[in-house]
Each structure stands twice: as structure tokens, then as C-alpha cells.
Design a protein around this motif. Sequence first.
Motif, PDB file in Angstrom:
ATOM      1  N   ASP A 210      51.714 -24.761 -70.669  1.00 43.39           N
ATOM      2  CA  ASP A 210      52.480 -25.274 -69.517  1.00 43.39           C
ATOM      3  C   ASP A 210      51.543 -25.821 -68.438  1.00 43.39           C
ATOM      4  N   SER A 211      50.420 -25.153 -68.229  1.00 40.38           N
ATOM      5  CA  SER A 211      49.484 -25.612 -67.199  1.00 40.38           C
ATOM      6  C   SER A 211      48.852 -26.929 -67.620  1.00 40.38           C
ATOM      7  N   ALA A 212      48.518 -27.053 -68.901  1.00 37.77           N
ATOM      8  CA  ALA A 212      47.895 -28.288 -69.393  1.00 37.77           C
ATOM      9  C   ALA A 212      48.860 -29.465 -69.283  1.00 37.77           C
ATOM     10  N   SER A 213      50.155 -29.195 -69.463  1.00 33.56           N
ATOM     11  CA  SER A 213      51.149 -30.288 -69.473  1.00 33.56           C
ATOM     12  C   SER A 213      51.771 -30.518 -68.097  1.00 33.56           C
ATOM     13  N   MET A 214      51.357 -29.723 -67.113  1.00 32.27           N
ATOM     14  CA  MET A 214      51.930 -29.743 -65.751  1.00 32.27           C
ATOM     15  C   MET A 214      53.356 -29.188 -65.703  1.00 32.27           C
ATOM     16  N   ASN A 303      51.932 -39.998 -66.164  1.00 34.00           N
ATOM     17  CA  ASN A 303      51.335 -39.550 -67.421  1.00 34.00           C
ATOM     18  C   ASN A 303      51.726 -38.106 -67.747  1.00 34.00           C
ATOM     19  N   PHE A 304      51.876 -37.287 -66.718  1.00 37.00           N
ATOM     20  CA  PHE A 304      52.307 -35.899 -66.931  1.00 37.00           C
ATOM     21  C   PHE A 304      53.805 -35.843 -66.610  1.00 37.00           C
ATOM     22  N   ARG A 305      54.595 -36.324 -67.602  1.00 36.00           N
ATOM     23  CA  ARG A 305      56.030 -36.535 -67.344  1.00 36.00           C
ATOM     24  C   ARG A 305      56.788 -35.250 -67.061  1.00 36.00           C
ATOM     25  N   ASN A 306      56.246 -34.114 -67.542  1.00 32.27           N
ATOM     26  CA  ASN A 306      56.965 -32.855 -67.336  1.00 32.27           C
ATOM     27  C   ASN A 306      57.202 -32.558 -65.859  1.00 32.27           C
ATOM     28  N   LEU A 307      56.256 -32.954 -65.027  1.00 28.31           N
ATOM     29  CA  LEU A 307      56.419 -32.686 -63.593  1.00 28.31           C
ATOM     30  C   LEU A 307      57.602 -33.497 -63.052  1.00 28.31           C
ATOM     31  N   ILE A 323      68.259 -26.067 -69.048  1.00 29.35           N
ATOM     32  CA  ILE A 323      68.028 -26.953 -70.198  1.00 29.35           C
ATOM     33  C   ILE A 323      66.544 -27.295 -70.287  1.00 29.35           C
ATOM     34  N   LEU A 324      65.978 -27.672 -69.143  1.00 33.07           N
ATOM     35  CA  LEU A 324      64.545 -28.007 -69.084  1.00 33.07           C
ATOM     36  C   LEU A 324      63.715 -26.849 -69.632  1.00 33.07           C
ATOM     37  N   ASN A 325      64.026 -25.644 -69.159  1.00 30.16           N
ATOM     38  CA  ASN A 325      63.217 -24.492 -69.548  1.00 30.16           C
ATOM     39  C   ASN A 325      63.344 -24.167 -71.031  1.00 30.16           C
ATOM     40  N   ALA A 326      64.587 -24.138 -71.531  1.00 21.49           N
ATOM     41  CA  ALA A 326      64.786 -23.762 -72.941  1.00 21.49           C
ATOM     42  C   ALA A 326      64.130 -24.790 -73.859  1.00 21.49           C
ATOM     43  N   ALA A 327      64.309 -26.081 -73.541  1.00 26.10           N
ATOM     44  CA  ALA A 327      63.704 -27.130 -74.359  1.00 26.10           C
ATOM     45  C   ALA A 327      62.186 -26.999 -74.335  1.00 26.10           C
ATOM     46  N   ASN A 328      61.664 -26.670 -73.152  1.00 26.01           N
ATOM     47  CA  ASN A 328      60.210 -26.526 -73.035  1.00 26.01           C
ATOM     48  C   ASN A 328      59.697 -25.339 -73.850  1.00 26.01           C
ATOM     49  N   GLU A 329      60.434 -24.212 -73.823  1.00 22.19           N
ATOM     50  CA  GLU A 329      59.980 -23.046 -74.604  1.00 22.19           C
ATOM     51  C   GLU A 329      59.865 -23.405 -76.090  1.00 22.19           C
ATOM     52  N   ILE A 330      60.861 -24.133 -76.598  1.00 24.73           N
ATOM     53  CA  ILE A 330      60.837 -24.527 -78.011  1.00 24.73           C
ATOM     54  C   ILE A 330      59.727 -25.556 -78.256  1.00 24.73           C
ATOM     55  N   ALA A 331      59.588 -26.503 -77.326  1.00 24.06           N
ATOM     56  CA  ALA A 331      58.583 -27.559 -77.485  1.00 24.06           C
ATOM     57  C   ALA A 331      57.157 -26.987 -77.479  1.00 24.06           C
ATOM     58  N   VAL A 332      56.910 -26.034 -76.598  1.00 28.43           N
ATOM     59  CA  VAL A 332      55.563 -25.433 -76.526  1.00 28.43           C
ATOM     60  C   VAL A 332      55.248 -24.726 -77.847  1.00 28.43           C
ATOM     61  N   SER A 346      57.353 -33.604 -73.941  1.00 27.67           N
ATOM     62  CA  SER A 346      58.208 -34.230 -72.916  1.00 27.67           C
ATOM     63  C   SER A 346      59.380 -34.962 -73.565  1.00 27.67           C
ATOM     64  N   ASP A 347      59.133 -35.565 -74.752  1.00 26.75           N
ATOM     65  CA  ASP A 347      60.231 -36.267 -75.453  1.00 26.75           C
ATOM     66  C   ASP A 347      61.361 -35.294 -75.801  1.00 26.75           C
ATOM     67  N   VAL A 348      60.978 -34.120 -76.307  1.00 25.62           N
ATOM     68  CA  VAL A 348      61.990 -33.111 -76.676  1.00 25.62           C
ATOM     69  C   VAL A 348      62.792 -32.690 -75.441  1.00 25.62           C
ATOM     70  N   ILE A 349      62.078 -32.444 -74.353  1.00 27.67           N
ATOM     71  CA  ILE A 349      62.744 -31.971 -73.123  1.00 27.67           C
ATOM     72  C   ILE A 349      63.701 -33.040 -72.596  1.00 27.67           C
ATOM     73  N   GLU A 350      63.215 -34.275 -72.562  1.00 35.60           N
ATOM     74  CA  GLU A 350      64.039 -35.373 -72.059  1.00 35.60           C
ATOM     75  C   GLU A 350      65.291 -35.548 -72.922  1.00 35.60           C
ATOM     76  N   HIS A 351      65.113 -35.462 -74.232  1.00 37.09           N
ATOM     77  CA  HIS A 351      66.243 -35.599 -75.149  1.00 37.09           C
ATOM     78  C   HIS A 351      67.291 -34.509 -74.845  1.00 37.09           C
ATOM     79  N   CYS A 352      66.857 -33.302 -74.666  1.00 34.03           N
ATOM     80  CA  CYS A 352      67.810 -32.202 -74.393  1.00 34.03           C
ATOM     81  C   CYS A 352      68.489 -32.408 -73.039  1.00 34.03           C
ATOM     82  N   MET A 353      67.732 -32.853 -72.033  1.00 31.69           N
ATOM     83  CA  MET A 353      68.329 -33.059 -70.704  1.00 31.69           C
ATOM     84  C   MET A 353      69.400 -34.149 -70.747  1.00 31.69           C
TER      85      MET A 353
END
Length: 388
Positions: A210-214, A303-307, A323-332, A346-353
Motif C-alpha cells: 500500500d505504501s509503494a502504491s500510495m 502516476n500513483f492513481r490509487n491516491l 469498495i475501494l478498500n475491498a478491491a485493494n485488499e484483493i488486488a494487493v 489500480s485497474d482492479v480498484i477502478e473497475h470495482c468502483m
Amino acid sequence: MNKKHIALLGSTGSIGVQTLDVIKQNPDLFIAEVITANSNADLLIKQAREFMPNAVVITNETHYNKVRDALSDLPVKVYAGQDALSQITEMGTVDIVVTAVVGSVGLKPTLAAIEAGKPVAIANKETLVVAGELVTNAARIKGVNLYPIDSEHSAIAQCITGEPNSIHKILLTASGGPFRGYSKNDLKAVSPKQALKHPTWNMGAKITIDSASMMNKGLEVIEARWLFDVSPEQIEVVVHPQSIIHSMVEFEDGSVKAQLGDPDMRIPIQYALSYPKRLKSQFTNFNIFDHSPLTFEKPDPENFRNLALAYQALKQEGNMPCILNAANEIAVDAFLNEQISFTGMSDVIEHCMKNITHISRPGLQDLLETDNETRALASSVIKNNKLK
Ligand code: NDP
Ligand code: MG
């Protein structure tokens, strides 16, 4: 003074181990009343033998027999299962609950602790991202204090202590992670091994990614929104690669207060447990001359779209941060298992949102369902390689 009896959820993790260190350094003040792990039975057994808690919980039930047998010569109660995590927070002998589990599994035990009137020292930021409004409302109604452990939020709490005026603006500092300055193309190619090397903090795997991806900073913006009752516009992210200023608060007169210290999580953990007092620290002597210069940069949400996604989720409100959080947990998890690229997260998170139904005023049940639905959708797009 009576000792504080602590239920430490997630004692085998990075924050958990450091919390036990704080307890060990202050035996006259703190006792580990309950400790818990998910599947690291060996470390849980070792910790139980050293700290002699009243009870331990192993949430992954397949390890129950092993833990019970290993502790059968001690007066330590052994419980298993996810529900036990909530039940032990209600024990009469628990004075304060430290939530150091990772992910949205922390939500139910946090609410249970608040319902039982127990103050909560929160490391588990995902809970505040998923259900910040519910959790802070419940705490207000019950008159229960929430103490931040996250270093930035501890810094903010320290800056506003004793201030009668409200916050004008929060300057939330971020190290920028190991890929600060990388382009989109550079980011596409980074490996889990590279992402797991954080320049300033030594943490669990999920928060390190999470820190690396912002995303960590995105989650922290949402965490700050709820802990300090400010709007998204009042929170500005400042990249500060040295991680010495842990955050700042600007007041209406233009004055800015900052909290500084070595990047050592035991300091905010200890402060959360001893608040409002400060305890003499055996851990570190801060020397400002070791840290010159301190520098500041704007973040790079392009570039760090997660933020950017986290700010968007916060502005859309309702179940969107969930939604953001759950998608991120799976994506990580998928990135760590080399199923998707770094930028694919970020693609996975955006798709879920975009695809999970927005609910503007979700209750607990709605959030639990959103969490499940999002995990299923994120897993299926990853499995079927639907995103590129
Ligand atoms: P770790 O991965 O190191 O530890 C996680 C802990 O949670 C372990 O005790 C683990 O048990 C337990 N756990 C994992 N899954 C479950 C589950 N399904 N049910 C119950 N318990 C579970 O994480 P960290 O200590 O790094 O982080 C913990 C929380 O604190 C996170 O929310 C993180 O964002 C936050 N935080 C962490 C910081 C840090 O410096 N590490 C700084 C600021 C915030 P087991 O060991 O058995 O798997
Ligand atoms: Mg932090």
C-alpha cells in the motif's frame, strides 16, 4: 496506578509485536490480557508463554488443537474462530483494545469493543476506511475514545491536543515509498520483491505494498477524515521522503504545528496507550542533526492513481470507500502472488468502483455485503484476466 489490561488483536504482526515490546518496557503500567493471531500458531504460543495473558484467540480454527495442547500446562484460555475476536473485546477484564489486525476483518471486533464501552487504539486503518462514519458515530454515542496508532494520525492528535480552535487544514506526510519519481511505464514493471522494500518503515506485507502504491496514503486521508471530522478538501498530502515529520496541522491564524520523531512505531503505540500522558521512551533518542535536510514535494496522483481513486471514493461517500478498500485488499494479494502487475492494482480498484452499486447511506449490513460483493468481483476480473 492500576495497570491497563490490553486486548491486542493481531499480536503476531508488525504492530502487534511492537505493542508487546511497549508492554514489556512498561510492566508497571500495561498487561497483555488477550493476544490473538490468525494462523501463526508458533509465535502466538511463544508470546503466550512469555506474557501469560488471560486468553488467546487463534482465528484460523485449523490451528486450535495445536495452540490448546501447547498451552495446556498454563492457566491461559484458548479460543478459536473469527467471532471470538469480537467476543473477547467484551471481557470484563479488558480495559482497552488495540486493533492491529490487517484488513476489514477488524470492523466487527472494533464495533464490538465500542458497544462494550472499551476504548480502542486503532492501527487497523481499513476499519475506518470501510465504516468510518459508523465507527466514529458509535464511539460518540457510547462516549468511547478512539486513539490513533497510525503515525500520521498520532501526529495530528498530538498537534491538536490542548488547542481550543478547530483544524484549518491537515498536512498529511507521506514518504513516497520506494518508487517515488517513477513513470507509469517504470511502475508497470516493478516486482513484488522491489515493492516490499520500504525506504523508511519496516511493516507487514500488505501495508508495505500500500505504501509503494500510495494507497496507504489514500486510506490515511479517509482515516483522517473520520478521526478528525474534516472534509476531504481540508487534507493535503505532502511527500516528505525522510519520514521525520509525521504530519502537520495548520490553524486559522496560519500557524502550523508539526510532530517530529524517528520513524519508530513504538512511539505512537505507546502514546495511544498512555494518552494524554507521555512516558519515558527506552527506544530512541531523537537527534535533529542526523536528519538534515528535511524536504517536501507534491504527490503525483497521475502516476500513483490509487491516491486519486481514494480521494474520489471519499468524495463519492457512502459505500465507495468500502469498495475501494475491498478491491485493494484483493488486488494487493494478487500482486503479491504475481497474478497482476503493480499498475494492474489500480485497474482492479477502478473497475470495482465503477461496477459495484453505490449506496449513499449504508448500514453495517450493507457494508458487509459490499465488502463481499467487491471481493468476488475483484477476484473474478483478476482470475478471468478481464483487465488487459
Ligand atoms: P501484519 O501483516 O504484520 O500483521 C497482521 C496481524 O493480523 C497478524 O497478527 C495476523 O495474524 C493478523 N491477521 C491477519 N489476517 C487475519 C484475519 N483474517 N483474522 C484475524 N487476524 C488476522 O500487519 P501490520 O502489523 O503491518 O499492520 C496491521 C494494521 O496496522 C494494518 O491495518 C496496517 O495498515 C496498520 N498499520 C501498520 C503499520 C506498521 O508499521 N506495520 C503502521 C500504521 C498502520 P498471523 O500472524 O497469524 O497471520
Ligand atoms: Mg501511516
